[in-house]
Design a protein around this motif. Structure first.
Motif, PDB file in Angstrom:
ATOM      1  N   SER A  16       0.826  -1.198   0.000  1.00 38.28           N
ATOM      2  CA  SER A  16       0.000   0.000   0.000  1.00 38.28           C
ATOM      3  C   SER A  16       0.864   1.254   0.000  1.00 38.28           C
ATOM      4  CB  SER A  16      -0.916  -0.008   1.229  1.00 38.28           C
ATOM      5  OG  SER A  16      -1.638   1.198   1.330  1.00 38.28           O
ATOM      6  N   VAL A  52      -7.043   3.307  -5.115  1.00 36.26           N
ATOM      7  CA  VAL A  52      -8.046   2.377  -4.592  1.00 36.26           C
ATOM      8  C   VAL A  52      -7.373   1.101  -4.097  1.00 36.26           C
ATOM      9  CG1 VAL A  52     -10.000   0.898  -5.210  1.00 36.26           C
ATOM     10  CG2 VAL A  52      -9.948   3.284  -5.967  1.00 36.26           C
ATOM     11  N   THR A  53      -6.433   0.598  -4.883  1.00 35.67           N
ATOM     12  CA  THR A  53      -5.713  -0.620  -4.487  1.00 35.67           C
ATOM     13  C   THR A  53      -4.949  -0.395  -3.188  1.00 35.67           C
ATOM     14  OG1 THR A  53      -5.465  -1.220  -6.814  1.00 35.67           O
ATOM     15  CG2 THR A  53      -4.048  -2.348  -5.235  1.00 35.67           C
ATOM     16  N   VAL A  56      -7.444  -0.463  -0.331  1.00 36.66           N
ATOM     17  CA  VAL A  56      -7.927  -1.819  -0.033  1.00 36.66           C
ATOM     18  C   VAL A  56      -6.855  -2.620   0.707  1.00 36.66           C
ATOM     19  CG1 VAL A  56      -8.616  -4.010  -1.068  1.00 36.66           C
ATOM     20  CG2 VAL A  56      -9.557  -1.859  -1.950  1.00 36.66           C
ATOM     21  N   GLY A  60      -7.212  -3.971   4.537  1.00 39.62           N
ATOM     22  CA  GLY A  60      -7.040  -5.387   4.839  1.00 39.62           C
ATOM     23  C   GLY A  60      -5.941  -5.624   5.849  1.00 39.62           C
TER      24      GLY A  60
END
Length: 215
Positions: A16, A52-53, A56, A60
């Motif tokens: 991230s 966005v990735t 996410v 997580g």
């Protein structure tokens, strides 16, 4: 199982951070002869999709960290905060940039200990931090050399470094790593009384010098 989960969680958190860093550097990367081939800079991964990735993956990672316990989650939050601060500003601050990266590796070691609930010798943190400092300092030295006399083509912070100063930093980091490891295998708790762990020192010396030779 907890160690494997912690490893996967940190992979997600680090990924991230790398997405965010590449988004922030996209314009500079597009002007760089090599970095312009990176997926985001080359346009193969759109910036919105990258963000966005990143979100996410981070969500997580935080959810998984909470399942492993509050202490582990706090260490992960510290790591995320440090990497975000690095991406936004600290990577442009001379000397502090390499110290931040080295601290990130120390946090990884701390997280591993917290995840499985074991005490870790302080020497492990010292050796991990100094070893990481050696790696990242050598990396900066290579980046300065690869910039071919024009540091502006690489990281902005390279403008504040010189080859001589980085060579001195590498020497200090190398010596400190060797001394710290030697003290680790002689002073840490629960070691054999016959100091047989010192037999590992030649392998460490060879590995470090071999790394410098290749670098």
């Amino acid at each position: 199982a907890r160690a494997a989960a912690a490893f996967a969680i940190f992979c997600a958190a680090a990924s991230s951070a790398y997405y965010l860093n590449d988004v922030l550097d996209v314009q500079a990367d597009r002007a760089h002869p090599r970095k312009r081939q990176r997926p985001i800079a080359a346009g193969r991964v759109p910036v919105p999709l990258a963000l966005v990735t990143a979100g996410v993956l981070l969500a997580g990672a935080l959810a998984g960290a909470a399942l492993l316990g509050v202490a582990f989650a706090l260490v992960l939050l510290a790591y995320v905060a440090l990497t975000v601060a690095y991406s936004l500003e600290l990577k442009h601050v001379v000397i502090l940039d390499v110290l931040v990266v080295a601290t990130g590796f120390a946090l990884r070691a701390l997280a591993g200990a917290v995840a499985i609930g074991v005490p870790v010798s302080p020497w492990l943190y010292v050796v991990t931090t100094l070893g990481a400092l050696l790696l990242v300092t050598v990396k900066r030295r290579q980046e300065l050399q690869l910039a071919a006399g024009d540091p502006a083509q690489g990281r902005r912070v390279l403008l504040d470094y010189s080859a001589r100063f980085l060579d001195q930093m590498v020497g200090v980091a190398l010596a400190a790593t060797v001394v710290a490891y030697a003290l680790y295998v002689t002073s840490a708790e629960n070691l054999p009384d016959d100091h047989s762990m010192l037999a590992t020192l030649p392998f460490v010396l060879y590995g470090l010098f071999r790394f410098l030779l290749i670098a």
